[in-house]
Design an enzyme around this catalytic site. Structure first.
Site, PDB file in Angstrom:
ATOM      1  N   GLY A  54       2.402   4.751  13.454  1.00 14.79           N
ATOM      2  CA  GLY A  54       3.026   3.521  13.912  1.00 14.79           C
ATOM      3  C   GLY A  54       2.344   2.954  15.144  1.00 14.79           C
ATOM      4  O   GLY A  54       2.216   1.730  15.294  1.00 14.79           O
ATOM      5  N   GLU A 107       9.099  16.234  14.905  1.00 12.82           N
ATOM      6  CA  GLU A 107       9.610  16.031  13.548  1.00 12.82           C
ATOM      7  C   GLU A 107       8.879  16.963  12.590  1.00 12.82           C
ATOM      8  O   GLU A 107       7.667  16.883  12.434  1.00 12.82           O
ATOM      9  CB  GLU A 107       9.419  14.575  13.127  1.00 12.82           C
ATOM     10  CG  GLU A 107      10.075  14.241  11.800  1.00 12.82           C
ATOM     11  CD  GLU A 107       9.938  12.778  11.443  1.00 12.82           C
ATOM     12  OE1 GLU A 107      10.895  12.216  10.898  1.00 12.82           O
ATOM     13  OE2 GLU A 107       8.866  12.195  11.715  1.00 12.82           O
ATOM     14  N   GLY A 123       6.697   5.217   8.405  1.00 11.35           N
ATOM     15  CA  GLY A 123       5.886   6.423   8.456  1.00 11.35           C
ATOM     16  C   GLY A 123       6.042   7.118   9.792  1.00 11.35           C
ATOM     17  O   GLY A 123       7.057   6.965  10.487  1.00 11.35           O
ATOM     18  N   SER A 124       5.026   7.862  10.175  1.00 10.69           N
ATOM     19  CA  SER A 124       5.093   8.660  11.393  1.00 10.69           C
ATOM     20  C   SER A 124       4.914   7.795  12.631  1.00 10.69           C
ATOM     21  O   SER A 124       4.310   6.716  12.589  1.00 10.69           O
ATOM     22  CB  SER A 124       4.012   9.743  11.369  1.00 10.69           C
ATOM     23  OG  SER A 124       2.727   9.170  11.512  1.00 10.69           O
ATOM     24  N   THR A 125       5.415   8.298  13.748  1.00 14.62           N
ATOM     25  CA  THR A 125       5.231   7.606  15.021  1.00 14.62           C
ATOM     26  C   THR A 125       3.757   7.527  15.390  1.00 14.62           C
ATOM     27  O   THR A 125       3.288   6.521  15.939  1.00 14.62           O
ATOM     28  CB  THR A 125       6.034   8.319  16.118  1.00 14.62           C
ATOM     29  OG1 THR A 125       7.433   8.269  15.772  1.00 14.62           O
ATOM     30  CG2 THR A 125       5.832   7.670  17.474  1.00 14.62           C
ATOM     31  N   ARG A 126       3.020   8.564  15.069  1.00 11.61           N
ATOM     32  CA  ARG A 126       1.584   8.577  15.371  1.00 11.61           C
ATOM     33  C   ARG A 126       0.876   7.416  14.693  1.00 11.61           C
ATOM     34  O   ARG A 126       0.091   6.699  15.322  1.00 11.61           O
ATOM     35  CB  ARG A 126       0.974   9.909  14.910  1.00 11.61           C
ATOM     36  CG  ARG A 126      -0.540  10.005  15.078  1.00 11.61           C
ATOM     37  CD  ARG A 126      -1.061  11.329  14.548  1.00 11.61           C
ATOM     38  NE  ARG A 126      -0.760  11.491  13.131  1.00 11.61           N
ATOM     39  CZ  ARG A 126      -1.497  10.992  12.154  1.00 11.61           C
ATOM     40  NH1 ARG A 126      -2.575  10.263  12.428  1.00 11.61           N
ATOM     41  NH2 ARG A 126      -1.166  11.205  10.891  1.00 11.61           N
ATOM     42  N   CYS A 148      13.302  10.944   7.342  1.00 13.63           N
ATOM     43  CA  CYS A 148      13.151  10.623   8.769  1.00 13.63           C
ATOM     44  C   CYS A 148      14.465  10.750   9.511  1.00 13.63           C
ATOM     45  O   CYS A 148      14.487  11.024  10.712  1.00 13.63           O
ATOM     46  CB  CYS A 148      12.568   9.223   8.935  1.00 13.63           C
ATOM     47  SG  CYS A 148      13.545   7.920   8.153  1.00 13.63           S
ATOM     48  N   LYS A 208       0.862  -1.175   0.000  1.00 12.81           N
ATOM     49  CA  LYS A 208       0.000   0.000   0.000  1.00 12.81           C
ATOM     50  C   LYS A 208       0.902   1.229   0.000  1.00 12.81           C
ATOM     51  O   LYS A 208       1.433   1.626   1.017  1.00 12.81           O
ATOM     52  CB  LYS A 208      -0.915   0.003   1.228  1.00 12.81           C
ATOM     53  CG  LYS A 208      -2.246   0.774   1.036  1.00 12.81           C
ATOM     54  CD  LYS A 208      -2.105   2.268   0.811  1.00 12.81           C
ATOM     55  CE  LYS A 208      -1.794   3.002   2.086  1.00 12.81           C
ATOM     56  NZ  LYS A 208      -1.777   4.504   1.865  1.00 12.81           N
ATOM     57  N   GLU A 257       9.228   1.371  11.162  1.00 16.22           N
ATOM     58  CA  GLU A 257      10.347   2.300  10.985  1.00 16.22           C
ATOM     59  C   GLU A 257       9.729   3.682  10.986  1.00 16.22           C
ATOM     60  O   GLU A 257       9.030   4.059  10.035  1.00 16.22           O
ATOM     61  CB  GLU A 257      11.105   2.007   9.687  1.00 16.22           C
ATOM     62  CG  GLU A 257      12.480   2.665   9.628  1.00 16.22           C
ATOM     63  CD  GLU A 257      12.435   4.102   9.137  1.00 16.22           C
ATOM     64  OE1 GLU A 257      12.560   5.011   9.986  1.00 16.22           O
ATOM     65  OE2 GLU A 257      12.254   4.314   7.933  1.00 16.22           O
TER      66      GLU A 257
END
Length: 508
Positions: free
Chosen positions: A259, A411, A254-257, A312, A201, A277
């Site tokens: 993730g 970030e 992608g983003s921590t949010r 990142c 995706k 990651e």
């Protein structure tokens, strides 16, 4: 999609004209690829894919949802279960993936142009970095897979314990928009090499090169159904893939949010293994004993402004010893004229467009926050090239930043550098480690004992010494803390896409 670009013609190669022809003739195919075929979304819904270069529509892209993910996962499951790829000897899989890598290089111009049009990076970087890195990744895992052996455990004379790697099954891969081809290759390279089937995706902001990759994989001889690509929005196609009960492992960048959501989805579904990651707020630490200050200034500028800061691992925090900070900041600011944003289709451009209007507003919002919190903007800080209809920001440097400021904590994912001053080694280590992220860091010192000592003290997946972001496919990539888990690249990536099976044989 057939070969959409003619062979390059040396100096006569005009990227703007080629882009105009590509778009005007409707040669960009935004349909999904499932079971070896380009298909519309089940509901026949689409969304517009716009270029951040000038805002124009590139094509309509299939808007995948639950039904489309179901079809793609079903296709991948059938392909895995009947062994059309999994059961092929490693040497046979190697030949197909080697051919796949060769095709990426043969179609380098086409893929680079799609990447530049789709996410705004300079064409010179797409040509020199993104396509070759993706091809090298695929080729490296192709070569590696028939050189990785199982084990025999030292159990004693009355038993034989065989330990083998087996493919995990159906792998879901969700990749970001900043390096669409490279991030896809980091997932599909080891996943396919080890015999898995994959559903990819891509980000809705840059789906085009991923769709073309899948076509080239088929052309290389990958069996139908083994590699499927479903474009769509994260909250629709991405969530459906992460929740799917027939997906055995999920690789996410992608983003921590988001993730955090991936881990939640695994818990709500089948406890699939999830490898995240995630983001970073990497520190670039310069001590007063460094004898390479000019090179350090060039390196930090080149690293934070590369790919428009949409990396990142970008060194967005510059920690510099107070005694040299004034002069060093001047040297960094002196680099910014070389990174003024330009037309990404101009081969001389080194910094292009941010991916979309939303990212532009995000970056400008952080710049405004820096001003409000009292940091001093000593370079940039403005929107650029607004008349083009694209999304550009000048290279920006803030001095006088405190570690508790928003621009130092979060970030930004844009060309914004925060300068934080320190007084001694202990403070430098403490300031670096106070971040919730831990992806990469860099230490600049002429004393090897200090370099070793500080590198060991920093909590980061990779610590560079007297350089930044030198890289090789043999080296693992990933972070600690809220920068994620697991590793992309190197042989360690094989751990994510294989299960260890023990076969215990009693010997009487």
């Amino acid at each position: 999609m057939s070969d959409i670009l003619p062979p390059p013609t040396g100096q006569a190669l005009i990227w703007r004209d080629r882009a105009n022809a590509l778009i005007a003739e409707g040669l960009v195919d935004g349909r999904a690829l499932v079971e070896g075929q380009r298909v519309k979304a089940v509901a026949e819904e689409t969304f517009e894919c716009r270029s951040p270069i000038d805002g124009r529509v590139l094509t309509a892209v299939a808007r995948g949802r639950q039904a489309d993910i179901d079809l793609a996962v079903g296709s991948a499951r059938r392909a895995f279960d009947d062994g059309r790829w999994r059961a092929q000897p490693p040497a046979a899989r190697k030949r197909v993936l080697q051919r796949f890598a060769e095709l990426l290089i043969q179609h380098k111009d086409e893929l680079a142009l799609l990447e530049t049009l789709d996410m705004g990076k300079p064409i010179q970087h797409a040509l020199a970095v993104d396509v070759p890195a993706a091809a090298r990744c695929i080729a490296w895992y192709a070569e590696a897979i028939d050189k990785v052996y199982g084990e025999i455990a030292p159990t004693g004379d009355n038993a034989l314990a065989l330990i083998q790697r087996e493919p995990v099954g159906v792998v879901g891969a969700i990749v970001p928009w900043n390096y669409p081809m490279i991030m896809a290759a980091w997932k599909i390279g080891p996943a396919l090499a080890t015999g898995n089937s994959v559903v990819l995706k891509p980000s809705e902001k840059s789906p085009l090169s991923a769709l073309r990759l899948a076509e080239l994989a088929l052309k290389a001889g990958l069996p139908e159904g083994v590699f499927n690509v479903v474009p769509g929005f994260g909250s629709e196609a991405g969530e459906a893939l992460a929740l799917h009960l027939d997906v055995d492992a999920l690789g996410f960048t992608g983003s921590t949010r988001v993730g955090r959501k991936m881990l939640e989805y695994a818990g709500r579904s089948n406890l699939k293994r999830v490898f995240n990651e995630l983001g970073g707020k990497s520190a670039f630490v310069v001590f007063d004993d460094s004898d390479a200050l000019e090179r350090a200034a060039q390196t930090v500028a080149g690293s934070i402004f590369f790919n428009q800061g949409e990396s990142c691992n970008a060194p967005s925090r510059l920690l510099v010893h107070d005694s040299i900070a004034d002069e060093f900041v001047k040297q960094v600011v002196a680099q910014t004229p070389a990174y003024q944003p330009g037309d990404p289709l101009d081969p001389s451009t080194v910094m292009g467009a941010l991916v979309d209007d939303g990212q532009l507003r995000t970056v400008l919002g952080y710049i405004e926050a820096g001003h409000k919190e009292g940091a001093q903007c000593v370079a940039g800080g403005t929107q650029a090239r607004a008349e083009t209809g694209g999304f550009y920001v000048t290279p920006t440097v803030f001095d006088g930043v405190r570690n508790d400021m928003l621009i130092a904590r979060e970030e930004i994912f844009g060309p914004v550098l925060s300068v934080i001053r320190f007084k001694d080694e202990a403070e430098a280590v403490a300031l670096t480690n106070q971040s919730s992220y831990g992806l990469q860091a860099s230490v600049w010192s002429s004393h090897i004992d200090r370099a070793h000592r500080v590198a060991r003290a920093l909590r980061a997946g990779t610590v560079h010494v007297n350089q930044y972001d030198e890289d090789d496919i043999t080296v693992p990539f990933g972070g600690v803390k809220q920068s994620g888990n697991g590793r992309d690249k190197s042989l360690h990536a094989l751990d994510k896409y294989t299960e260890l099976k023990t076969t215990w044989i009693r010997i009487d």
